[in-house]
Design a protein around this motif. Structure first.
Motif, PDB file in Angstrom:
ATOM      1  N   SER A  10       1.091  -0.962   0.376  1.00 22.67           N
ATOM      2  CA  SER A  10      -0.392  -0.129   0.095  1.00 22.67           C
ATOM      3  C   SER A  10       1.044   1.080   0.028  1.00 22.67           C
ATOM      4  CB  SER A  10      -0.639   0.606   0.994  1.00 22.67           C
ATOM      5  OG  SER A  10      -1.708  -0.875   1.313  1.00 22.67           O
ATOM      6  N   ILE A  11       2.615   1.201  -0.302  1.00 22.14           N
ATOM      7  CA  ILE A  11       3.201   2.314   0.223  1.00 22.14           C
ATOM      8  C   ILE A  11       2.808   3.367  -1.099  1.00 22.14           C
ATOM      9  CG2 ILE A  11       5.743   2.760   0.287  1.00 22.14           C
ATOM     10  CD1 ILE A  11       5.954   1.058   2.024  1.00 22.14           C
ATOM     11  N   ASP A  12       2.631   2.525  -1.768  1.00 21.60           N
ATOM     12  CA  ASP A  12       2.917   3.773  -3.562  1.00 21.60           C
ATOM     13  C   ASP A  12       1.386   4.819  -3.937  1.00 21.60           C
ATOM     14  OD1 ASP A  12       4.922   3.322  -4.676  1.00 21.60           O
ATOM     15  OD2 ASP A  12       4.488   2.146  -6.362  1.00 21.60           O
ATOM     16  N   GLU A  13       0.768   3.352  -3.241  1.00 23.07           N
ATOM     17  CA  GLU A  13      -0.979   4.237  -3.122  1.00 23.07           C
ATOM     18  C   GLU A  13      -1.209   5.428  -2.172  1.00 23.07           C
ATOM     19  OE1 GLU A  13      -4.552   1.648  -2.648  1.00 23.07           O
ATOM     20  OE2 GLU A  13      -2.870  -0.583  -2.406  1.00 23.07           O
ATOM     21  N   VAL A  14      -0.338   5.156  -0.940  1.00 21.98           N
ATOM     22  CA  VAL A  14      -0.730   6.577   0.043  1.00 21.98           C
ATOM     23  C   VAL A  14       0.075   7.257  -0.430  1.00 21.98           C
ATOM     24  CG1 VAL A  14       0.572   7.183   2.050  1.00 21.98           C
ATOM     25  CG2 VAL A  14      -0.454   4.646   1.986  1.00 21.98           C
ATOM     26  N   LEU A  15       1.956   6.968  -1.332  1.00 27.51           N
ATOM     27  CA  LEU A  15       2.699   8.342  -1.648  1.00 27.51           C
ATOM     28  C   LEU A  15       1.787   8.693  -2.526  1.00 27.51           C
ATOM     29  CD1 LEU A  15       5.746   5.974  -2.487  1.00 27.51           C
ATOM     30  CD2 LEU A  15       5.240   8.396  -0.887  1.00 27.51           C
ATOM     31  N   ALA A  16       1.181   8.340  -3.713  1.00 25.59           N
ATOM     32  CA  ALA A  16       0.156   8.900  -4.155  1.00 25.59           C
ATOM     33  C   ALA A  16      -1.321   9.826  -4.080  1.00 25.59           C
ATOM     34  CB  ALA A  16      -0.712   8.032  -5.209  1.00 25.59           C
ATOM     35  N   GLY A  17      -1.169  10.046  -2.668  1.00 27.18           N
ATOM     36  CA  GLY A  17      -1.921  10.765  -1.856  1.00 27.18           C
ATOM     37  C   GLY A  17      -0.695  12.746  -2.202  1.00 27.18           C
ATOM     38  N   LEU A  18       0.927  12.559  -2.054  1.00 22.65           N
ATOM     39  CA  LEU A  18       1.649  13.341  -2.963  1.00 22.65           C
ATOM     40  C   LEU A  18       1.466  14.973  -3.764  1.00 22.65           C
ATOM     41  CD1 LEU A  18       4.698  11.901  -0.585  1.00 22.65           C
ATOM     42  CD2 LEU A  18       2.253  13.363   0.439  1.00 22.65           C
ATOM     43  N   ALA A  19       0.893  13.745  -4.858  1.00 25.18           N
ATOM     44  CA  ALA A  19       0.498  14.229  -6.221  1.00 25.18           C
ATOM     45  C   ALA A  19      -0.356  15.345  -5.809  1.00 25.18           C
ATOM     46  CB  ALA A  19       0.103  13.600  -6.750  1.00 25.18           C
ATOM     47  N   HIS A  20      -1.201  15.405  -4.424  1.00 24.82           N
ATOM     48  CA  HIS A  20      -2.079  16.587  -4.361  1.00 24.82           C
ATOM     49  C   HIS A  20      -2.084  17.120  -3.281  1.00 24.82           C
ATOM     50  CE1 HIS A  20      -3.850  14.954  -8.408  1.00 24.82           C
ATOM     51  NE2 HIS A  20      -4.657  13.623  -7.141  1.00 24.82           N
ATOM     52  N   ALA A  21      -0.961  16.866  -2.158  1.00 23.22           N
ATOM     53  CA  ALA A  21      -1.350  16.923  -0.642  1.00 23.22           C
ATOM     54  C   ALA A  21       0.502  17.386  -0.519  1.00 23.22           C
ATOM     55  CB  ALA A  21      -2.096  16.550   0.178  1.00 23.22           C
ATOM     56  N   ASP A  22       0.608  17.879   0.606  1.00 21.46           N
ATOM     57  CA  ASP A  22       1.796  18.026   1.477  1.00 21.46           C
ATOM     58  C   ASP A  22       1.806  16.328   2.423  1.00 21.46           C
ATOM     59  OD1 ASP A  22       2.271  20.657   0.492  1.00 21.46           O
ATOM     60  OD2 ASP A  22       1.465  21.342   1.971  1.00 21.46           O
ATOM     61  N   ILE A  23       0.517  15.981   2.921  1.00 20.72           N
ATOM     62  CA  ILE A  23       0.811  15.022   3.827  1.00 20.72           C
ATOM     63  C   ILE A  23      -0.032  13.906   3.211  1.00 20.72           C
ATOM     64  CG2 ILE A  23       0.067  14.151   5.791  1.00 20.72           C
ATOM     65  CD1 ILE A  23       1.436  16.842   7.146  1.00 20.72           C
ATOM     66  N   SER A  24      -0.280  13.005   3.393  1.00 20.26           N
ATOM     67  CA  SER A  24      -1.010  11.899   2.967  1.00 20.26           C
ATOM     68  C   SER A  24      -0.881  10.442   3.426  1.00 20.26           C
ATOM     69  CB  SER A  24      -0.555  10.943   1.430  1.00 20.26           C
ATOM     70  OG  SER A  24      -1.751  10.091   1.323  1.00 20.26           O
ATOM     71  N   ILE A  25      -1.816   9.797   4.404  1.00 15.04           N
ATOM     72  CA  ILE A  25      -2.409   9.586   5.686  1.00 15.04           C
ATOM     73  C   ILE A  25      -3.086   8.417   4.927  1.00 15.04           C
ATOM     74  CG2 ILE A  25      -3.199   8.755   7.730  1.00 15.04           C
ATOM     75  CD1 ILE A  25      -3.841  11.811   8.505  1.00 15.04           C
ATOM     76  N   GLY A  26      -2.599   6.613   5.027  1.00 16.48           N
ATOM     77  CA  GLY A  26      -2.447   6.061   4.907  1.00 16.48           C
ATOM     78  C   GLY A  26      -4.458   5.030   6.464  1.00 16.48           C
ATOM     79  N   ALA A  27      -5.194   5.703   6.001  1.00 17.44           N
ATOM     80  CA  ALA A  27      -6.051   5.624   7.158  1.00 17.44           C
ATOM     81  C   ALA A  27      -6.971   3.903   6.725  1.00 17.44           C
ATOM     82  CB  ALA A  27      -7.458   6.994   5.831  1.00 17.44           C
ATOM     83  N   ARG A  28      -7.307   3.566   8.383  1.00 20.47           N
ATOM     84  CA  ARG A  28      -7.570   2.300   8.736  1.00 20.47           C
ATOM     85  C   ARG A  28      -8.895   2.159   8.707  1.00 20.47           C
ATOM     86  NH1 ARG A  28      -4.693   2.379  14.217  1.00 20.47           N
ATOM     87  NH2 ARG A  28      -5.245   4.519  13.570  1.00 20.47           N
ATOM     88  N   PHE A  29      -9.765   3.444   8.296  1.00 19.89           N
ATOM     89  CA  PHE A  29     -11.299   3.520   8.567  1.00 19.89           C
ATOM     90  C   PHE A  29     -12.081   4.262   7.866  1.00 19.89           C
ATOM     91  CE2 PHE A  29      -9.443   4.177  12.927  1.00 19.89           C
ATOM     92  CZ  PHE A  29      -9.511   2.452  13.743  1.00 19.89           C
TER      93      PHE A  29
END
Length: 249
Positions: free
Chosen positions: A101-120
């Motif tokens: 899931s690392i690449d999925e979380v890193l993909a959030g940085l295309a639109h934000a400064d911090i990307s959180i891998g969320a459990r809920f």
């Protein structure tokens, strides 16, 4: 001299007495993607955490005594800045965070400064009950209002940051209990960092002992509220680089 931008990703693993699981976790991360570099911050362990991590292929940064996750991550961020990494991500050394899931979380940085891998976030079956659940729901609601985007898991340690966020973290990244998640996130938002979340599935610990027990769960709500109130009183760091746009997961 400014460090040259590093196109690779630094995976930071804070580890305290995780000899049972850290080696397998490091190997799993390194085989997931060849652009990942793993830094294990050995947080004053008294077992073979450092040896197991190094044998698995990680760079090991040994702290002289236990500082807690916040102190370990701050050391990791300093390492990342000095070597010019553009993207960093925290991954638990106990194997709960799935390296796939690392690449999925890193993909959030295309639109934000911090990307959180969320459990809920409507993915996986991770559940909590009682005081911890109430605390997480309360914190998520308050911090979502600050961030102006829906966040469901603000205590998740599975979190990526870009250069802008790392710069902010270096000016302010607390070592207090819950500070590494709640305090750091609130001050980053107030400093102008944009936050998003990505739904992920969490796994059971692959070894070692869990950090939460019934007593800690019983006092989690009070400490969480205190951490949030304390974070709101901290002076934010004003960032000069233009912010990226935020997205709602």
């Amino acid at each position: 001299m400014e460090p040259n931008p590093n196109p690779r990703v630094l995976v930071i693993m804070p580890a305290w007495n995780e000899a049972e699981a850290v080696g397998n976790t490091v190997r799993e991360v390194l085989t997931t993607n060849t652009r990942y570099d793993v830094l294990v911050v050995n947080d004053g362990s008294t077992d073979a955490t450092a040896e197991e991590a190094a044998a698995a292929g990680a760079t090991v940064l040994n702290l002289p005594f236990n500082l807690g996750v916040g102190g370990a991550m701050r050391a990791g961020f300093k390492y990342a800045q000095r070597l010019g990494y553009r993207q960093v991500i925290q991954v638990d050394s106990d194997g709960q965070h799935d390296p796939r899931s690392i690449d999925e979380v890193l993909a959030g940085l295309a639109h934000a400064d911090i990307s959180i891998g969320a459990r809920f976030a409507e993915r996986g079956d991770y559940k909590v009950t009682g005081p911890r659940k109430w605390a997480m729901q309360f914190l998520a609601k308050v911090i979502s209002g600050l961030a102006k985007t829906r966040l469901t898991d603000v205590t998740s340690g599975f979190r990526a940051a870009n250069e802008r966020a790392v710069t902010q973290y270096l000016d302010h990244y607390p070592a207090e209990y819950l500070g590494d998640t709640i305090d750091s996130l609130v001050v980053a938002i107030r400093s102008g960092c944009k936050v998003t979340q990505v739904p992920v599935e969490m796994r059971p610990r692959q070894g070692g002992k869990p950090s939460h027990n019934p007593l800690k769960a019983a006092i989690y709500l009070g400490r969480s509220v205190f951490a949030l109130l304390f974070a709101l009183t901290r002076k934010p760091t004003k960032l000069t680089k233009p912010a990226v746009e935020s997205v709602v997961a």
